[in-house]
Structures are given as structure tokens and as C-alpha cells.
Design a protein around this motif. Structure first.
Motif, mmCIF file in Angstrom:
data_model
loop_
_atom_site.group_PDB
_atom_site.id
_atom_site.type_symbol
_atom_site.label_atom_id
_atom_site.label_comp_id
_atom_site.label_asym_id
_atom_site.label_seq_id
_atom_site.Cartn_x
_atom_site.Cartn_y
_atom_site.Cartn_z
ATOM 1 N N UNK A 31 0.843 -1.192 0.000
ATOM 2 C CA UNK A 31 0.000 0.000 0.000
ATOM 3 C C UNK A 31 0.882 1.248 0.000
ATOM 4 N N UNK A 32 0.378 2.258 -0.619
ATOM 5 C CA UNK A 32 1.185 3.474 -0.752
ATOM 6 C C UNK A 32 1.370 4.216 0.560
ATOM 7 N N UNK A 33 0.651 3.821 1.627
ATOM 8 C CA UNK A 33 0.827 4.462 2.917
ATOM 9 C C UNK A 33 1.637 3.598 3.885
ATOM 10 N N UNK A 34 2.223 2.496 3.358
ATOM 11 C CA UNK A 34 3.016 1.611 4.209
ATOM 12 C C UNK A 34 4.502 1.855 3.968
ATOM 13 N N UNK A 35 5.287 1.596 5.019
ATOM 14 C CA UNK A 35 6.738 1.727 4.916
ATOM 15 C C UNK A 35 7.306 0.513 4.188
ATOM 16 N N UNK A 36 8.250 0.730 3.307
ATOM 17 C CA UNK A 36 8.848 -0.351 2.514
ATOM 18 C C UNK A 36 9.754 -1.205 3.383
ATOM 19 N N UNK A 37 9.677 -2.497 3.210
ATOM 20 C CA UNK A 37 10.519 -3.431 3.947
ATOM 21 C C UNK A 37 11.991 -3.141 3.645
ATOM 22 N N UNK A 38 12.865 -3.233 4.663
ATOM 23 C CA UNK A 38 14.294 -2.934 4.450
ATOM 24 C C UNK A 38 14.940 -3.833 3.400
ATOM 25 N N UNK A 39 14.596 -5.124 3.385
ATOM 26 C CA UNK A 39 15.176 -6.027 2.373
ATOM 27 C C UNK A 39 14.718 -5.652 0.968
ATOM 28 N N UNK A 40 13.457 -5.308 0.839
ATOM 29 C CA UNK A 40 12.934 -4.908 -0.474
ATOM 30 C C UNK A 40 13.645 -3.649 -0.945
ATOM 31 N N UNK A 41 13.939 -2.769 -0.023
ATOM 32 C CA UNK A 41 14.587 -1.499 -0.374
ATOM 33 C C UNK A 41 16.002 -1.711 -0.884
ATOM 34 N N UNK A 42 16.702 -2.731 -0.369
ATOM 35 C CA UNK A 42 18.096 -2.929 -0.792
ATOM 36 C C UNK A 42 18.232 -3.924 -1.950
ATOM 37 N N UNK A 43 17.194 -4.703 -2.204
ATOM 38 C CA UNK A 43 17.247 -5.644 -3.323
ATOM 39 C C UNK A 43 16.810 -4.957 -4.617
ATOM 40 N N UNK A 44 17.114 -5.631 -5.707
ATOM 41 C CA UNK A 44 16.695 -5.113 -7.021
ATOM 42 C C UNK A 44 15.251 -5.554 -7.264
ATOM 43 N N UNK A 45 14.313 -4.821 -6.682
ATOM 44 C CA UNK A 45 12.900 -5.179 -6.719
ATOM 45 C C UNK A 45 12.080 -3.973 -7.174
ATOM 46 N N UNK A 46 11.122 -4.205 -8.062
ATOM 47 C CA UNK A 46 10.196 -3.157 -8.505
ATOM 48 C C UNK A 46 9.001 -3.129 -7.556
ATOM 49 N N UNK A 47 8.770 -1.996 -6.932
ATOM 50 C CA UNK A 47 7.691 -1.855 -5.951
ATOM 51 C C UNK A 47 6.446 -1.282 -6.629
ATOM 52 N N UNK A 48 5.323 -1.961 -6.462
ATOM 53 C CA UNK A 48 4.033 -1.516 -6.999
ATOM 54 C C UNK A 48 3.179 -1.065 -5.809
ATOM 55 N N UNK A 49 2.903 0.231 -5.720
ATOM 56 C CA UNK A 49 2.150 0.803 -4.602
ATOM 57 C C UNK A 49 0.687 1.019 -5.019
ATOM 58 N N UNK A 50 -0.214 0.414 -4.248
ATOM 59 C CA UNK A 50 -1.643 0.519 -4.514
ATOM 60 C C UNK A 50 -2.318 1.341 -3.409
ATOM 61 N N UNK A 51 -3.374 2.022 -3.791
ATOM 62 C CA UNK A 51 -4.149 2.797 -2.821
ATOM 63 C C UNK A 51 -5.168 1.881 -2.164
ATOM 64 N N UNK A 52 -5.448 2.104 -0.920
ATOM 65 C CA UNK A 52 -6.351 1.238 -0.193
ATOM 66 C C UNK A 52 -7.801 1.364 -0.695
ATOM 67 N N UNK A 53 -8.175 2.490 -1.149
ATOM 68 C CA UNK A 53 -9.587 2.717 -1.496
ATOM 69 C C UNK A 53 -9.820 3.152 -2.936
#
Length: 291
Positions: A240-262
Motif C-alpha cells: 500500500x502506498x501508505x506503508x513503509x517499505x521493507x528494508x530487504x525490499x529497499x536494498x534488493x533489485x525489486x520493482x515496488x508496486x504501490x496501490x491505494x487502499x480505497x
């Protein structure tokens, strides 16, 4: 009587020696004259001929008994003479007639071609070109599961796992999503248990959704090392776009898809980012697959 008297007179005339035209000059001429006189008197004599021949041979160095010339055997120059080996008779060869190859009936050929063994069918089986996507098993921390993966990736609309369960949706072991690209529909296979994948299937894995903890990749290919895994497979993370990104996800080569709750009208544009990144990865690393 007159005929007999005439024949005797002719015989005396033939037997009478004619006067020599000139005196013989030497012994050779004398021998020739004597041989000629005897031949006129008694007819042909082999003995006289041999004497005459010996005289000729003595003058020219020819050995008449042994060869046509001195040092050369007459027997070697004779063909078919006494003591000579028999000349083999060469028989005309009969041209070889090729043996006709029996033809196999057409029905037999077709029957043998139609018969196949399980091994031949297995080897002739075409290798699949369908890409594979791995998602996490159903957990409370993952926003994408086997319950809602079709809604997210196929319909481009987010629904929670709890909403799908409440609607009575059953969890599948794997599923096939159909992605429409213009007039073409491309299938993608989605699994949440990578331990069952074969080596050939791992070669078709193009995307993985990561949760964050490294234990998710225990027992995977490339020794379960997330860094090595993400160098071969495109990695994504849904949050979710209002959640903090996991530290491992932040350091890995990962594409983050942020969705809105509503706000569901934003889902299509944000989920489209997933397909854009995945298409580039397939073109670059596994263009032999369908996409």
C-alpha cells in the motif's frame, strides 16, 4: 603309249641340270647351287632346307635352333608352340543384372510410421514456451496470493484476499492468467510452490513477487540467494502506498508496486508498471518465450 613317252621326256628335261651362269665364287655360293640342283631333281627336302638355313645363320650370327637372333630363345617368341603355357581362353563377361529391391507395400509403410512408442512421443513433445510467475503462498503479510492473482494481473483491479475468501473463492494450486495485448492473448502460468518446478520450468520463470523476509527463497535455485535470484528473474513487491517499505525490499533489485487502499480507479495504471517491467526483462533475457 605316246602319252607315256611324252611324260618321260618332260621328266628328263626337268631333271637335267642347267648350265651354271657363272662359276661359284666361294663355298657359300657352291652350297646354294648344290641345294638348288637337288631341289630341282628331288623336290623339296627339309634336310636341304636346314643346311641352307644354317649357312645363312652362320653369316648373320643367327642361331636357328634356339632363336631368331643369337641370345634370344625362339621358344619365347613362339605362341602356342611346344612347351609354351596354354593361353587362357577369355570368355566374354556377361553384364551383371541388378537384383531388383523388393518394394514394401504402402500400407505397411504407413502402419510402421503410425506406430510409436512412449519414448518417441516424449522426445517429440514440444517444449512449452509459456512464461511462469511465482507468487508467495497465502499469508497475512502478502497482498497478492493465489486467491486474487487473476484480479490483479489479468483484470488489472485489486481485491484483497479476505474479500475473495468471503466470496467463496477456492484456492488453486496454480492458475493460468490470460493477458490481452491488442488482438493477441498471451497465457502466463502462476504458481506459489516453486519446489515442484523442474529444471526446464525454472528456465521459464520470468517473475517473482517477494514479501521481504529472505526465508521465502529457501531451497530455490541459485542457492536461495535473493541477489542471485533477482539477477535472473524480475522481482516485484506489492504494498500500500501508505506503508513503509521493507528494508530487504529497499536494498534488493525489486520493482515496488504501490496501490491505494480505497481508490480502485488508480489500480490499472499502477499495475501496468508490472507488465512494462516484465516485458523488458523477457525481451532482454528470455525472448524465446511467448509474451
Amino acid at each position: 603309249m605316246h602319252i607315256q613317252t611324252r611324260e618321260e621326256a618332260q621328266a628328263r628335261t626337268k631333271s637335267a641340270p642347267s648350265a651354271p651362269s657363272s662359276a661359284p665364287r666361294n663355298d657359300r655360293d657352291a652350297a646354294r647351287a648344290a641345294a638348288a640342283a637337288r631341289s630341282r631333281t628331288a623336290g623339296y627336302s627339309r634336310y636341304d632346307q636346314e643346311q641352307f638355313t644354317q649357312g645363312e645363320a652362320a653369316e648373320f650370327g643367327v642361331d636357328a635352333a634356339q632363336a631368331t637372333f643369337v641370345g634370344t630363345s625362339l621358344n619365347l617368341s613362339r605362341v602356342g608352340g611346344p612347351g609354351a603355357p596354354a593361353t587362357p581362353v577369355v570368355k566374354p563377361s556377361t553384364p551383371a543384372v541388378p537384383t531388383p529391391t523388393p518394394r514394401t507395400p504402402v500400407s505397411t509403410v504407413r502402419t510402421s510410421q503410425a506406430i510409436s512408442t512412449p519414448d518417441s512421443n516424449k522426445s517429440a513433445k514440444r517444449q512449452s514456451r509459456t512464461p511462469i510467475i511465482i507468487i508467495p503462498a497465502a499469508t497475512s503479510s502478502s497482498l497478492i496470493t493465489m486467491f486474487n492473482v487473476k484480479d490483479i494481473l489479468q483484470d488489472m483491479r485489486f481485491m484483497t484476499t479476505d474479500e475473495k475468501k468471503a466470496a467463496g473463492v477456492k484456492r488453486d494450486a496454480e492458475c493460468l492468467i490470460q493477458r490481452r495485448r491488442g488482438d493477441v492473448t498471451v497465457p502466463y502460468r502462476v504458481v506459489d510452490n516453486p519446489m515442484k518446478l523442474t529444471a526446464e520450468e525454472w528456465d521459464r520463470v520470468v517473475g517473482v513477487f517477494a514479501m521481504g523476509p529472505a526465508w521465502q527463497f529457501k531451497g530455490w535455485q541459485w542457492n536461495g540467494n535473493p541477489v542471485d535470484i533477482f539477477s535472473h528473474i524480475a522481482a516485484f513487491h506489492v504494498t500500500y502506498d501508505d506503508m513503509k517499505t521493507d528494508p530487504n525490499i529497499a536494498k534488493w533489485s525489486v520493482t515496488v508496486i504501490q496501490l491505494n487502499r480505497t481508490k480502485r480507479h488508480l489500480d490499472k495504471a499502477r499495475i501496468a508498471k508490472f507488465w512494462e517491467v516484465l516485458d523488458k526483462h523477457i525481451v532482454k533475457t528470455k525472448s524465446y518465450l511467448r509474451y
